[in-house]
Write a protein that holds these residues in place. Structure first.
Motif, PDB file in Angstrom:
ATOM      1  N   ASN A  96      18.716  11.655  -0.120  1.00 35.84           N
ATOM      2  CA  ASN A  96      18.216  12.422   1.021  1.00 35.84           C
ATOM      3  C   ASN A  96      18.057  13.899   0.654  1.00 35.84           C
ATOM      4  O   ASN A  96      18.530  14.354  -0.392  1.00 35.84           O
ATOM      5  CB  ASN A  96      19.127  12.261   2.256  1.00 35.84           C
ATOM      6  N   LEU A 123      14.960  11.515   4.767  1.00 39.24           N
ATOM      7  CA  LEU A 123      15.763  10.368   4.342  1.00 39.24           C
ATOM      8  C   LEU A 123      14.989   9.501   3.352  1.00 39.24           C
ATOM      9  O   LEU A 123      14.743   8.316   3.577  1.00 39.24           O
ATOM     10  CB  LEU A 123      16.204   9.543   5.560  1.00 39.24           C
ATOM     11  N   GLN A 148      13.465  12.356   9.915  1.00 35.84           N
ATOM     12  CA  GLN A 148      14.066  11.213   9.231  1.00 35.84           C
ATOM     13  C   GLN A 148      13.105  10.635   8.198  1.00 35.84           C
ATOM     14  O   GLN A 148      13.512  10.255   7.099  1.00 35.84           O
ATOM     15  CB  GLN A 148      14.472  10.145  10.249  1.00 35.84           C
ATOM     16  N   HIS A 171      20.141  13.179   8.191  1.00 34.91           N
ATOM     17  CA  HIS A 171      21.145  12.202   7.754  1.00 34.91           C
ATOM     18  C   HIS A 171      22.310  12.109   8.735  1.00 34.91           C
ATOM     19  O   HIS A 171      23.070  11.134   8.721  1.00 34.91           O
ATOM     20  CB  HIS A 171      21.665  12.556   6.352  1.00 34.91           C
TER      21      HIS A 171
END
Length: 264
Positions: free
Chosen positions: A145, A102, A98, A86
């Motif tokens: 997240n 995320l 990611q 993040h």
């Protein structure tokens, strides 16, 4: 009949009872159909789940080199609060991190041996709870997240365990808990960054039922490195464990990357 392949964790289907499938490259076994049947498990070698080389498995189905290089087993997997995607900061591979970090994550309470707090991706509900052998589970927060889930879990670990006592889980403790009441008690413990994601109204409690004919009084773990061939009557499946009539239990997920022959 004989089936051969590299072990990965059993695939599951939510139901009453939960359905279990052992999936190999060219075949699969519907494990529920083998209850009350004799099966034999024989060790035939290793195959790393990452590089596919026939190297001794170190941890989590990975050989030593892959365990310390693959982004799929970074420290943030076991300790979500270490997530940095993040912030745009890489641990081993930012693109991979990611993709995984995320996305929506859930912090939950689950009951397997006692109330535990845990973290999972939203897409893994209720699979994560099934893999842990939980009898009940409830979501606490859903955050965008992995980092926010991690710091929430850390805040709650001062009051609840984050581990499952696998022996007690397999002996099927009968104690039940009021998870909705427990959830109400901890609202003030949620970190400020995650307070807006607290599930104040959504209180769906999952009840999970496993295909077990007979729970063991005492359990003895099967280790294929020490016992390369085992035969017994399958009497239950819970979490990622096969339970045999004599109290022997086999952790399928703990043996990922092992090449086995299964005779039924």
């Amino acid at each position: 009949m004989q089936y051969q392949g590299v072990l990965t964790k059993m695939q599951t289907e939510f139901g009453n009872p939960i359905q279990y499938y052992l999936v190999f490259e060219d075949s699969f076994l519907h494990m529920n159909q083998l209850l009350n049947s004799e099966i034999e498990i024989s060790f035939a070698g290793y195959q790393c789940l990452n590089c596919s080389k026939k190297k001794k498995i170190f941890r989590q189905g990975f050989c030593y080199d892959c365990f310390y290089s693959s982004p799929a087993v970074g420290d943030w997997i076991m300790r979500p609060e270490l997530s940095t995607a993040h912030l745009g900061i890489a641990d081993r591979d930012l693109e991979y991190e990611q993709k995984v970090q995320l996305q929506p994550h859930v912090v939950y309470f689950a009951v397997a041996s006692e109330i535990k707090v845990g973290v999972t991706r939203k897409t893994q509900v209720p699979t994560r709870w099934i893999d842990q052998g939980a009898s009940q589970a409830i979501s606490i927060v859903e955050v965008p997240n992995r980092y926010l889930a991690g710091i929430t879990e850390v805040a709650l670990k001062s009051f609840y365990t984050d581990k499952t006592n696998w022996r007690k889980m397999l002996q099927n403790p009968t104690q039940t808990f009021d998870l909705i009441a427990e959830k109400v008690k901890i609202e003030s413990l949620i970190p400020a960054e995650a307070q807006e994601y607290f599930y104040s109204q959504k209180n769906d409690v999952y009840d999970l039922h496993y295909p077990v004919l007979d729970y063991p009084v005492k359990v003895a773990s099967l280790n294929l490195d020490k016992t390369p061939s085992f035969q017994g009557k399958l009497v239950g499946i819970k979490g990622q464990y096969l339970i045999f009539e004599n109290g022997t239990v086999f952790n399928v997920r703990g043996s990922e990357g092992y090449l086995v022959t299964i005779s039924v």
